[in-house]
Design a protein around this motif. Structure first.
Motif, short mmCIF file in Angstrom:
data_model
loop_
_atom_site.label_atom_id
_atom_site.label_comp_id
_atom_site.label_asym_id
_atom_site.label_seq_id
_atom_site.Cartn_x
_atom_site.Cartn_y
_atom_site.Cartn_z
N ASP A 33 36.11 42.27 39.42
CA ASP A 33 35.77 40.96 39.97
C ASP A 33 34.48 40.43 39.35
OD1 ASP A 33 37.92 40.75 41.96
OD2 ASP A 33 36.90 42.41 42.94
N GLU A 34 33.47 41.28 39.21
CA GLU A 34 32.21 40.85 38.60
C GLU A 34 32.42 40.43 37.15
OE1 GLU A 34 28.96 43.43 41.21
OE2 GLU A 34 29.15 43.78 39.05
N LEU A 35 33.17 41.22 36.43
CA LEU A 35 33.42 40.91 35.02
C LEU A 35 34.20 39.61 34.89
CD1 LEU A 35 33.00 41.89 32.14
CD2 LEU A 35 35.11 43.21 32.36
N ALA A 36 35.20 39.41 35.74
CA ALA A 36 36.01 38.19 35.71
C ALA A 36 35.16 36.97 36.05
CB ALA A 36 37.18 38.30 36.68
N LEU A 70 23.80 52.24 43.64
CA LEU A 70 25.18 51.82 43.57
C LEU A 70 25.83 51.83 44.95
CD1 LEU A 70 26.24 53.84 40.41
CD2 LEU A 70 25.69 51.43 40.53
N PRO A 71 26.61 50.76 45.28
CA PRO A 71 27.30 50.74 46.55
C PRO A 71 28.52 51.64 46.51
CG PRO A 71 27.93 48.86 45.26
CD PRO A 71 26.88 49.59 44.48
N GLU A 72 29.05 51.96 47.67
CA GLU A 72 30.27 52.74 47.72
C GLU A 72 31.43 51.90 47.22
OE1 GLU A 72 30.92 54.20 51.60
OE2 GLU A 72 29.12 55.43 51.66
N ALA A 73 32.37 52.56 46.54
CA ALA A 73 33.52 51.84 46.01
C ALA A 73 34.43 51.41 47.14
CB ALA A 73 34.28 52.74 45.04
N ARG A 83 30.23 46.43 38.09
CA ARG A 83 30.71 47.51 38.94
C ARG A 83 32.19 47.40 39.28
NH1 ARG A 83 25.52 48.03 43.01
NH2 ARG A 83 24.04 48.67 41.40
N ASN A 84 32.79 46.28 38.97
CA ASN A 84 34.21 46.13 39.25
C ASN A 84 34.76 44.98 38.42
OD1 ASN A 84 33.73 43.62 40.90
ND2 ASN A 84 32.66 45.09 42.20
N ALA A 118 37.57 51.68 42.07
CA ALA A 118 36.37 52.50 41.92
C ALA A 118 35.22 51.66 41.43
CB ALA A 118 36.64 53.62 40.92
N SER A 119 34.00 52.08 41.77
CA SER A 119 32.84 51.36 41.24
C SER A 119 32.70 51.68 39.76
CB SER A 119 31.57 51.78 41.99
OG SER A 119 31.04 52.96 41.46
N GLN A 120 32.00 50.79 39.05
CA GLN A 120 31.87 50.96 37.61
C GLN A 120 31.15 52.25 37.26
OE1 GLN A 120 33.21 49.03 35.36
NE2 GLN A 120 32.42 50.21 33.65
N SER A 121 30.27 52.76 38.18
CA SER A 121 29.53 53.97 37.89
C SER A 121 30.45 55.17 37.77
CB SER A 121 28.49 54.22 38.99
OG SER A 121 29.13 54.47 40.21
N GLN A 122 31.66 55.07 38.29
CA GLN A 122 32.61 56.17 38.26
C GLN A 122 33.55 56.08 37.06
OE1 GLN A 122 34.07 55.32 42.24
NE2 GLN A 122 33.18 57.22 42.98
#
Length: 239
Positions: free
Chosen positions: A117-120, A29-32, A114-115, A37-41
């Motif tokens: 933007d990806e979902l959109a 996972l990249p840093e948020a 992860r955010n 926050a990143s999706q992992s958080q």
């Protein structure tokens, strides 16, 4: 499937949160980035809220774009959660029996992004498939492929069973013939929808960097990931 549409948004949020959606991915996972926050958080409930927020923002933009580009088409998108057990990370577009466009997201997809933007971007991409009429175009390609292959087999004097088998193969080939072009068309229009909804499509397209690369296989259904990311970058730079 759990349905998400207007008044059912809050109810669906609670249903998804109750599933205790896992949010880790197999890739590092990249840093948020700052402010997001990143999706992992995110907890399952936070992931569900993010999904609802994106639906409420992107859906009306996609419907306006649909009405502007395809007058007369059913542009009343219905967003659903595919909560069948064991479904992989996936999103897809289909039509119900009345012709209403359905945009479906598996729970694994909602948890994996992860955010926002990806979902959109994924949501805009799937809406674009409908606006571009890809289901109908693919069906016509399949019918053409079946007729061509069966016709060629008939010239050789093949029996009915062989003609049926060859026709099915032809339909598969026909359906795949322009599938890569359709994906790129959906990426382009999906970029427009994502941008108009206030999200970053280039950041959203980073989703492609984490999924298996289909390469450039003959009769493959999807183009190489690098090509898709570049198409999004080029389109976004022109907006």
């Amino acid at each position: 499937m759990s349905f998400i549409k207007k008044g059912f948004l809050g109810l669906a949020l609670l249903a998804l949160a109750a599933c205790d959606v896992p949010v880790e991915t197999s890739a590092p996972l990249p840093e948020a980035s700052s402010g997001q926050a990143s999706q992992s958080q995110l907890s399952a409930r936070a992931a569900a809220r993010q999904f609802v927020d994106v639906v409420e923002t992107v859906e009306p933009v996609a419907e306006r774009e649909c009405r502007a580009r395809a007058p007369g088409m059913n542009c009343d998108f219905r967003i659903v959660i595919d909560d069948r057990p064991g479904q992989p990370v996936n999103a897809y577009q289909t039509l119900d029996k009345t012709g209403q466009p359905i945009l479906a997201f598996t729970i694994a997809m909602i948890a994996d992004v992860r955010n926002a933007d990806e979902l959109a971007f994924v949501m805009g991409h799937e809406a674009a498939h409908h606006i571009e009429g890809h289901i109908a175009r693919q069906q016509r390609n399949a019918q053409t492929g079946a007729l061509v292959f069966a016709g060629l087999a008939a010239l050789t004097g093949a029996d009915a069973q062989v003609l049926q088998n060859v026709g099915e193969i032809g339909a598969q080939v026909g359906a795949r013939t322009y599938s890569k072009d359709y994906e790129l068309e959906a990426d382009i229009l999906g970029t427009v929808i994502t941008k108009k909804a206030g999200y970053n499509p280039v950041r959203g397209a980073a989703f492609f960097s984490r999924i298996p690369d289909p390469g450039d296989r003959f009769l493959g259904t999807h183009p190489p990931n690098a090509q898709r990311i570049e198409v999004v970058r080029q389109t976004a730079s022109q907006l």
